[in-house]
Design a protein around this motif. Structure first.
Motif, PDB file in Angstrom:
ATOM      1  N   ARG A  35     -12.605   4.738  -1.032  1.00 53.94           N
ATOM      2  CA  ARG A  35     -11.147   4.806  -1.063  1.00 53.94           C
ATOM      3  C   ARG A  35     -10.593   5.055   0.344  1.00 53.94           C
ATOM      4  O   ARG A  35      -9.604   4.446   0.764  1.00 53.94           O
ATOM      5  CB  ARG A  35     -10.714   5.923  -2.002  1.00 53.94           C
ATOM      6  N   GLU A  36     -11.233   5.956   1.070  1.00 55.44           N
ATOM      7  CA  GLU A  36     -10.791   6.276   2.423  1.00 55.44           C
ATOM      8  C   GLU A  36     -10.903   5.059   3.346  1.00 55.44           C
ATOM      9  O   GLU A  36      -9.976   4.755   4.112  1.00 55.44           O
ATOM     10  CB  GLU A  36     -11.629   7.432   2.986  1.00 55.44           C
ATOM     11  N   ASP A  60      -8.181   2.472   2.452  1.00 55.38           N
ATOM     12  CA  ASP A  60      -6.856   2.867   2.929  1.00 55.38           C
ATOM     13  C   ASP A  60      -6.734   2.642   4.437  1.00 55.38           C
ATOM     14  O   ASP A  60      -5.680   2.204   4.927  1.00 55.38           O
ATOM     15  CB  ASP A  60      -6.590   4.336   2.596  1.00 55.38           C
ATOM     16  N   GLU A  61      -7.800   2.940   5.165  1.00 56.61           N
ATOM     17  CA  GLU A  61      -7.792   2.726   6.610  1.00 56.61           C
ATOM     18  C   GLU A  61      -7.685   1.235   6.939  1.00 56.61           C
ATOM     19  O   GLU A  61      -6.951   0.833   7.845  1.00 56.61           O
ATOM     20  CB  GLU A  61      -9.075   3.305   7.215  1.00 56.61           C
ATOM     21  N   ALA A  79      -6.324  -1.107   5.009  1.00 56.35           N
ATOM     22  CA  ALA A  79      -4.997  -1.581   4.638  1.00 56.35           C
ATOM     23  C   ALA A  79      -3.926  -1.128   5.619  1.00 56.35           C
ATOM     24  O   ALA A  79      -2.842  -1.724   5.669  1.00 56.35           O
ATOM     25  CB  ALA A  79      -4.652  -1.101   3.232  1.00 56.35           C
ATOM     26  N   ALA A  80      -4.221  -0.089   6.399  1.00 60.39           N
ATOM     27  CA  ALA A  80      -3.267   0.400   7.406  1.00 60.39           C
ATOM     28  C   ALA A  80      -3.481  -0.239   8.772  1.00 60.39           C
ATOM     29  O   ALA A  80      -2.702   0.027   9.706  1.00 60.39           O
ATOM     30  CB  ALA A  80      -3.379   1.920   7.522  1.00 60.39           C
ATOM     31  N   VAL A  95      -9.442  -3.826  -2.122  1.00 57.53           N
ATOM     32  CA  VAL A  95      -8.788  -2.590  -1.671  1.00 57.53           C
ATOM     33  C   VAL A  95      -8.268  -1.788  -2.860  1.00 57.53           C
ATOM     34  O   VAL A  95      -8.408  -0.560  -2.916  1.00 57.53           O
ATOM     35  CB  VAL A  95      -7.648  -2.927  -0.683  1.00 57.53           C
ATOM     36  N   LYS A  96      -7.691  -2.470  -3.841  1.00 59.53           N
ATOM     37  CA  LYS A  96      -7.161  -1.786  -5.020  1.00 59.53           C
ATOM     38  C   LYS A  96      -8.260  -1.089  -5.813  1.00 59.53           C
ATOM     39  O   LYS A  96      -8.064   0.038  -6.308  1.00 59.53           O
ATOM     40  CB  LYS A  96      -6.439  -2.788  -5.914  1.00 59.53           C
TER      41      LYS A  96
END
Length: 442
Positions: A393-394, A397-398, A400-401, A426-427
């Motif tokens: 998950r981490e 998120d990284e 996607a940012a 990613v989801k």
């Protein structure tokens, strides 16, 4: 005297409880599992421009180095000396007889070194009309193997030593020890293959195989042993993107059957990323499905699982995926190609590039050169993490940012299907997919 008798009785009762009501507790079974080698024999390709293009425009499999990757992996198996090596299909690139012959010879050496090997066919392995050679600038049809030839070639890898054979398929069962029965399930409809339909992607179980399997599972339960299932297609849903053609047809029936007889763990492959998923029935029964990453894909993962049966039909399982150290093998065997000095870094870079090359021209056409380049960089990073079982998950998120992800979002707005694939990864990202512990209670 009474205290001595009471202490002895308590010790006996405790031993009986630990051993499954009087059964002797079987030893733990360390097992190595790998999948989707897609081995390419030396007679199949000459390292020329044609085969190089097949690799570079493929799906990221490092087929031009699959022979040293396989040699390095098998050397580790021989050194580790597990109770068994399980290979869950797609042993060959496209079922070429020459590839199977070469791989079978290597596996025979593992058997000779004292490690039993158990194989089953994947969708690429048998009656594959796509079997070809890539010599010079010409792709040409070559001999594939029939089911009978597959069994003969790999007779030392499970078929000759099986405790039970299924008459309807190449499925078989072997007792790893008194407490663990291994079911190698053939789920390939290779009888449907023909020149215009070279191989099936999905998997099915034959009617006769269902009958055989349930009979053997019943005997396994009566013996107080645990069943360990291995097959090529997946038992559980690993992603909403990978269901039809990836998950076994009638997978819920298979999972329920396995759970009914105490099964807690299955091994599959087929997907190519390293991924672990849970199947759960409406009544709460659970079976874990470990889809092993392809050995042909960076970081060349295989799994080590220790099965600790309790003698009463349940077991504890500890699983960990491990990368193959090709550099160490190269140093130990005196390989002189400088690429082996930093092979993992080289393989990661090549995978990030080659796994995004398919459809690259369409990316440019749809997005323009700048966005297409950013899109491919984001896709390469996502694939590197996902296939290594490390898209947590981490990490998602990284990703996607990151600045490049904006190109993925713009591509999604324009209907680019690969952007939807990346958004799904990613989801769905959650935890680590390289380790698993299962308690005897489930």
């Amino acid at each position: 005297m009474k205290k001595t008798f009471a202490a002895a009785l308590a010790a006996l009762l405790a031993a009986a409880a630990l051993s499954g009501c009087g059964r002797e507790v079987p030893p733990a079974a360390p097992v190595t599992v790998a999948s989707d080698l897609h081995y390419v024999g030396e007679a199949i390709e000459d390292g020329g421009e044609l085969f190089t293009r097949v690799v570079e425009e493929g799906d990221g499999r490092q087929l031009n180095y699959i022979r040293p990757i396989t040699d390095a992996f098998l050397a580790e198996v021989i050194e580790d000396k597990p109770d068994a090596l399980i290979l869950t299909g797609d042993l060959s690139f496209n079922g070429e007889k020459a590839s199977h012959e070469e791989l079978a010879a290597k596996l025979n050496k593992v058997v000779e070194a004292g490690v039993p090997v158990y194989v089953l066919p994947g969708n690429h392995d048998v009656n594959n009309y796509a079997a070809s050679t890539y010599l010079g600038g010409e792709r040409a049809a070559t001999d594939f193997v029939t089911p009978e030839q597959f069994e003969e070639l790999y007779k030392n890898c499970g078929f000759s030593d099986a405790d039970s054979r299924d008459k309807a398929s190449l499925s078989y069962m072997v007792k790893l020890n008194a407490g663990v029965w291994l079911f190698m399930l053939d789920t390939q409809p290779y009888y449907l293959h023909e020149p215009g339909f070279p191989y099936c992607v999905g998997g099915v179980v034959q009617d006769g195989t269902w009958t055989w399997l349930e009979k053997q599972l019943k005997q396994c339960k009566e013996a107080g042993a645990v069943p360990l299932l291995a097959m090529h297609q997946n038992l559980a849903v690993h992603s909403e993107r990978f269901t039809t053609g990836y998950r076994l047809y009638d997978a819920d029936r298979m999972a329920q059957l396995l759970a009914d007889y105490g099964g807690q763990l299955a091994f599959s492959g087929h997907l190519h990323p390293q991924h672990i998923a849970l199947w759960q029935s409406e009544g709460g029964r659970q079976v874990w499905d470990v889809a092993s990453g392809s050995l042909a894909v960076w970081p060349y993962l295989s799994g080590r699982v220790t099965i600790d049966p309790d003698g009463a039909g349940r077991a504890a399982y500890d699983y960990e995926a491990k990368p193959t150290d090709v550099t160490a093998w190269a140093a130990a065997t005196g390989q002189t190609d400088p690429v082996f000095e930093g092979f993992s870094a080289f393989g990661r870079e090549q995978f990030a590039i080659n796994s995004t090359s398919r459809g690259a021209d369409k990316f440019v056409e749809a997005l323009g050169e700048e966005d297409a380049a950013a899109f491919r960089r984001a896709m390469g990073q996502a694939n590197v993490l996902y296939f290594a079982g490390a898209l947590t998950r981490e990490a998602a998120d990284e990703l996607a940012a990151s600045p490049d992800w904006a190109a993925v979002e713009r591509a999604g707005e324009q209907g680019v299907d690969t952007a939807r694939y990346l958004a799904t990864l990613v989801k769905e990202a959650e935890g680590d997919h390289c380790s698993l512990h299962i308690d005897p209670a489930g």
